[in-house]
Design an enzyme around this catalytic site. Structure first.
Site, PDB file in Angstrom:
ATOM      1  N   ASN A 116     -92.649  88.220 -44.080  1.00 25.78           N
ATOM      2  CA  ASN A 116     -93.433  88.519 -42.886  1.00 25.78           C
ATOM      3  C   ASN A 116     -92.522  89.265 -41.924  1.00 25.78           C
ATOM      4  OD1 ASN A 116     -94.890  88.501 -40.532  1.00 25.78           O
ATOM      5  ND2 ASN A 116     -94.907  86.269 -40.275  1.00 25.78           N
ATOM      6  N   LYS A 131     -93.235  90.610 -39.188  1.00 21.94           N
ATOM      7  CA  LYS A 131     -93.640  90.436 -37.778  1.00 21.94           C
ATOM      8  C   LYS A 131     -93.639  91.798 -37.056  1.00 21.94           C
ATOM      9  CE  LYS A 131     -92.169  85.689 -38.053  1.00 21.94           C
ATOM     10  NZ  LYS A 131     -91.693  84.487 -37.365  1.00 21.94           N
ATOM     11  N   HIS A 138    -101.260  82.383 -38.469  1.00 23.93           N
ATOM     12  CA  HIS A 138     -99.834  82.180 -38.200  1.00 23.93           C
ATOM     13  C   HIS A 138     -99.667  81.490 -36.843  1.00 23.93           C
ATOM     14  CE1 HIS A 138     -95.620  82.931 -37.394  1.00 23.93           C
ATOM     15  NE2 HIS A 138     -95.490  83.100 -38.706  1.00 23.93           N
ATOM     16  N   GLU A 154     -97.651  81.902 -34.514  1.00 20.62           N
ATOM     17  CA  GLU A 154     -97.451  82.780 -33.361  1.00 20.62           C
ATOM     18  C   GLU A 154     -98.789  83.276 -32.832  1.00 20.62           C
ATOM     19  OE1 GLU A 154     -94.586  85.258 -35.302  1.00 20.62           O
ATOM     20  OE2 GLU A 154     -93.145  83.607 -35.165  1.00 20.62           O
ATOM     21  N   GLU A 195     -95.995  75.794 -42.290  1.00 24.31           N
ATOM     22  CA  GLU A 195     -94.955  76.326 -41.414  1.00 24.31           C
ATOM     23  C   GLU A 195     -94.831  75.455 -40.171  1.00 24.31           C
ATOM     24  OE1 GLU A 195     -94.113  80.714 -42.325  1.00 24.31           O
ATOM     25  OE2 GLU A 195     -95.605  80.638 -40.742  1.00 24.31           O
ATOM     26  N   GLY A 203     -88.175  80.619 -36.848  1.00 25.16           N
ATOM     27  CA  GLY A 203     -87.279  81.454 -36.051  1.00 25.16           C
ATOM     28  C   GLY A 203     -86.234  80.661 -35.286  1.00 25.16           C
ATOM     29  N   SER A 241     -87.494  79.302 -41.120  1.00 26.48           N
ATOM     30  CA  SER A 241     -86.039  79.399 -41.299  1.00 26.48           C
ATOM     31  C   SER A 241     -85.600  79.267 -42.749  1.00 26.48           C
ATOM     32  CB  SER A 241     -85.317  78.375 -40.409  1.00 26.48           C
ATOM     33  OG  SER A 241     -85.597  78.631 -39.050  1.00 26.48           O
TER      34      SER A 241
HETATM   35  P1  PGA Z   1     -88.703  82.556 -39.993  1.00 25.60           P
HETATM   36  O1  PGA Z   1     -90.282  82.862 -39.861  1.00 25.60           O
HETATM   37  O2  PGA Z   1     -88.365  82.624 -41.457  1.00 25.60           O
HETATM   38  O3  PGA Z   1     -88.032  83.628 -39.176  1.00 25.60           O
HETATM   39  O4  PGA Z   1     -88.482  81.193 -39.428  1.00 25.60           O
HETATM   40  C1  PGA Z   1     -91.207  82.362 -40.776  1.00 25.60           C
HETATM   41  C2  PGA Z   1     -92.608  82.809 -40.397  1.00 25.60           C
HETATM   42  O5  PGA Z   1     -92.900  82.880 -39.213  1.00 25.60           O
HETATM   43  O6  PGA Z   1     -93.446  83.124 -41.265  1.00 25.60           O
END
Ligand code: PGA
Length: 251
Positions: A9, A11, A95, A97, A167, A173, A213
């Site tokens: 992803n 982003k 997601h 976010e 997640e 992140g 992560s």
């Molecule tokens: P990350 O993000 O690996 O940077 O923690 C995962 C995601 O948001 O899909």
């Protein structure tokens, strides 16, 4: 046997040249490998140029969002058919976010799931609890609600084109991944709940990715858990080397 599925992803990162370069490096590094599925999900403006780079390779293309209508006066939005048109196979929906920064509700996400599936896309549906919810022992309740509402009206047959991504919001992140045991526990719970809803066969076949992560050094311990069928990778998918090392951890 469920085939492991690693998705990147990207982003709101990369630029036109960087997206092409990253996609080309992933294609080169992954080669003709067919034991696992791998996909990259660039930002909308770069989908088409990344599709050109991926053509003829084993690396699949996904988008990070869609709008749940066929077409219309929806300024700034992108339809399922448009994603298919530019070569997408997958779309990430729900997601955290988008849930937490853009206020997406389970009901809206459910509309997107239906729109994506009926257009012929494959869905990566994300679910996950916040730190406060985990600390208040609400993890299973939150996952159950997001799952039940997100999949409302989705048939057991349609589930074959849907992947869940667990997640935990506190792990995205942050550099703080769930332990393999925490991931396994949540994945087993999600699989059980899908089984209750759609029957044991659908639950058995369902892929559940872990996201939050994931890095080359923790990938193997997470991805060897019995109910962890792959990873949704954010930060570490922005470098071909670390993304490929995560993918290789499951071979
Ligand atoms: P990350 O993000 O690996 O940077 O923690 C995962 C995601 O948001 O899909």
């Amino acid at each position: 046997m469920r085939k492991k599925f690693i998705a990147g992803n990207w982003k709101m990162f990369t630029n036109a040249a960087g997206a092409e370069k990253l996609a080309a490096e992933v294609v080169k590094g992954f080669g003709p490998e067919t034991r696992i599925t791998i996909a990259v999900c660039p930002p909308f403006p770069y989908l088409e140029r990344v599709a050109v780079v991926l053509r003829g390779s084993q690396v699949e293309l996904g988008a990070q969002n869609l709008y749940p209508e066929k077409e219309g006066a929806f300024t700034g939005e992108v339809s399922p058919a448009m994603l298919l048109d530019v070569g997408c196979r997958h779309v990430i929906l729900g997601h955290s976010e988008r849930r937490h920064k853009l206020g997406e509700t389970d009901a809206f996400i459910n509309r997107k799931v239906h729109a994506a599936l009926s257009a012929g896309l494959h869905v990566i549906l994300c679910v996950g609890e916040t730190l406060a919810e985990r600390e208040a022992n609400q993890t299973e309740k939150v996952l159950d609600t997001q799952l039940t509402n997100g999949l409302s009206g989705v048939s057991a047959e349609a589930l074959s084109r849907l992947v869940l991504a667990y997640e935990p919001v506190w792990a995205i992140g942050t550099g703080r991944n769930a332990t393999p045991e925490q991931a396994q526990e949540a994945h087993a719970f999600l699989r059980r709940r899908v089984g209750d809803r759609c029957g044991p066969k659908a639950a058995q076949n369902l892929l559940i990715q872990y996201g939050g992560s994931v890095k080359p050094d923790n990938a193997r311990s997470l991805l060897t858990q019995p109910d962890v069928d792959g990873a949704l990778v954010g930060g570490a998918s922005l470098q071909a080397g670390s993304f490929l090392d995560i993918a290789r951890a499951v071979l």
